[in-house]
Design an enzyme around this catalytic site. Sequence first.
Site, mmCIF file in Angstrom:
data_model
loop_
_atom_site.group_PDB
_atom_site.id
_atom_site.type_symbol
_atom_site.label_atom_id
_atom_site.label_comp_id
_atom_site.label_asym_id
_atom_site.label_seq_id
_atom_site.Cartn_x
_atom_site.Cartn_y
_atom_site.Cartn_z
ATOM 1 C CD GLU A 151 1.050 2.398 16.414
ATOM 2 O OE1 GLU A 151 0.000 2.417 17.100
ATOM 3 O OE2 GLU A 151 1.761 1.375 16.303
ATOM 4 C CG PHE A 154 1.692 -10.994 11.357
ATOM 5 C CD1 PHE A 154 0.494 -11.140 12.061
ATOM 6 C CD2 PHE A 154 2.744 -10.349 11.976
ATOM 7 C CE1 PHE A 154 0.373 -10.662 13.363
ATOM 8 C CE2 PHE A 154 2.631 -9.864 13.275
ATOM 9 C CZ PHE A 154 1.447 -10.022 13.969
ATOM 10 C CD GLN A 155 2.038 -6.388 13.280
ATOM 11 O OE1 GLN A 155 3.198 -6.127 13.024
ATOM 12 N NE2 GLN A 155 1.491 -6.137 14.475
ATOM 13 C CE LYS A 172 11.644 -7.193 8.992
ATOM 14 N NZ LYS A 172 11.182 -8.222 9.925
ATOM 15 C CG MET A 181 -19.566 21.846 20.681
ATOM 16 S SD MET A 181 -19.931 23.546 21.145
ATOM 17 C CE MET A 181 -18.339 24.349 20.902
#
Lengths: 161, 556
Positions: free
Chosen positions: B50, B112-113, B162, B471
């Site tokens: 993602e 869940f999630q 959802k 760097m």
Amino acid sequence: MTHILSVSVLNKPGVLTRIAGLFSRRNFNIESLNVGKTENPEISRMTIVVNGDEKVLEQVTKQLHKLINVLKITELDKNSIVERDLILIRVKCTRKQRSEIIQIADTFRAQIVDVAPDSLMIEATGTEDKLEALTELLRDFGIAEFVRTGTVALSRGQAAK
Amino acid sequence: MPKLNGGEIIIESLKKENVDVVFGYPGGAVINLYDALYNSNMKHYLGRHEQGVIHAADGYARSSGKVGVCIATSGPGGTNLVTGLANAQMDSIPLVAFTGQVSSSLIGKDAFQEADITGISLPVTKHNFLVTDIKDLARTIKEAFYIARTGRPGPVLIDLAKDVTQAVAEFDYPERVNLPGYKPTFEGHKLQINKAAKAINDAKKPLLYVGGGAVISGAQAEIRQMVEKAKIPITTTLMALGIYPEDQDLALEMLGMHGTQYANKATLETDLLIAVGARFDDRVTGKLEEFASQADIIQIDIDPAEIGKNLDVEVPIVGDVKRVLKELLPYIEEKENGAWQQRIKELKEKYPLKYEDDDSETIKPQYIMEEIDKYTKGDATIVTEVGQHQMWAAQFHKYKKPRQFITSGGLGTMGYGLPAAIGAQIGQPEEKVVLIAGDGSIQMNIQELGTAQAYNIPIKIIIFNNKYLGMVRQWQEFFFDKRYSSTKIPAPDFVKMGDAYGIWSKSVDKKSELDAALKEAMEHDGPAILDLHIPEEENVYPMVPAGAGLKDMIGG
């Protein structure tokens, strides 16, 4: 230097988090923050007491304006507002001390709202200074518990200026 | 009115917003949305993570000037977007991110999630929404796009319970938004514009300091007229490279920590600094008290909160940069500013950008940038990761047009470049897109090679391989007595890695072989990787140490 901001916000979920979060992540100091519904149920009014100089105040105001749910911000001029704070104090007291405490409360136009064998609860409203003076006097008796709302304020009507 | 389910309403709403490309990664909470995508002609690019998905949407937005759109599922899908949101927020990039959320009846139950992504993303978005009722869906999308692209743009997240994507409702896309708390100022204040004109006409040594806001506003034509009408030299921030062609006499290129000496010296001498869509970032100003201390400052910005945030300014103008400049231009007198022009010329001659090179086979990173500039005739879109290579890419290539240099400026996100280059190529299919990467940064989202290969995105990936996190190593060399704490980083065999993904790859460690390899990579039909071995301890010069004033530059 403290400033009082009156902020109208859309009463959407999370609006308080958005404002509180802004203050913490931008490193601004809130002295107190008060929120409640207004005459319009879709709009809440927050009274925020901010600590900082003019520059800080300017940034606070501008950053608040960037929040989509903030409608209006007014800095209240301390000379033309009514400003109130409410305090509840439970003071320890013996039977002998009771009348003395009631006298102090009367002087401050405070009310006794609960009496127990070993304590009294006092409710007082007023400006921050007044409530601090009252608290100071009661401290000698022993303050068992204490809660304050923080400042709420509104501008006076035009004629009263 | 047609009845559609939530997923279909999202697709139809995206069409109304002229979106034809989305980046995403499916999951349980967005499965209805993906089902709607299956039947649509919306082009969906499946990333590999993602974070890659959102950086690709960001790169797409930067190269195309449109709003980038991405989709992620609930929980880890959403939390993986956070860096990308912060990155877009810092650089004012318009994005709309859709995340799935558990069903509204499960919210708050540690389902869940489940993750509170509106809570998590609050400080890194311009605004966000949680939709729990399908009746709010179309209006919310309309508002999200409006907020993302107007005013000072930024990322907006829409969290979708959802059940909302499952539910069915009539689709009615609102014509306009009603956001009483959101009214950006576009027009500059007349009086302030007059004041600015007078200051510019009176100034002996004016200097334009232009930032990303000018690119967003599309103000390149106005900037050019401003420079040329009154012969005002111009320096730009990292975010605005190319807004005025860097090969011109009055172009001073980048200022700041790794800016050119002549740009930084000009800020010390100017008597009027004209800040256009720039925010006086610490990497630009160095020690604030010393920045442009001889100058009055005009600041033009659409975000009132930027005015005076870091530095007090004499003439603030809040408004859209392009509109304000358009209003301002007729009042600007044509001028030669002869002495100042002469001084700028002197500074450029006396303190050019330079690096040491010899006839050996060593490949210097600065040389690579010059060769790429030459090979592409300065026309390619250059995307970078973050670190030394990013600064060399900014310094040793002449940018000629806005949106030609795409980089993570404010947040400095390693791992941004590869996915952003993919998105940039999709946003500008006709342009050659070259990714300049470090061997450290490229490994942060290396999985997106899979995306580049799957869609045959013809980006050219040039890895500046010095086997260090360069760097940080440079800072350790300068300020920590060469105590290279955790900056030596073994790289994989990038050629084998490219092979594994089915991407054309080549490694080069001899200067004499560089040009041929570059040509081969550039002409290859499809993505290509060039792993170029550069000196391990090459430094970026010039440099202003953090917290020092611009007068205290090291080297160069």
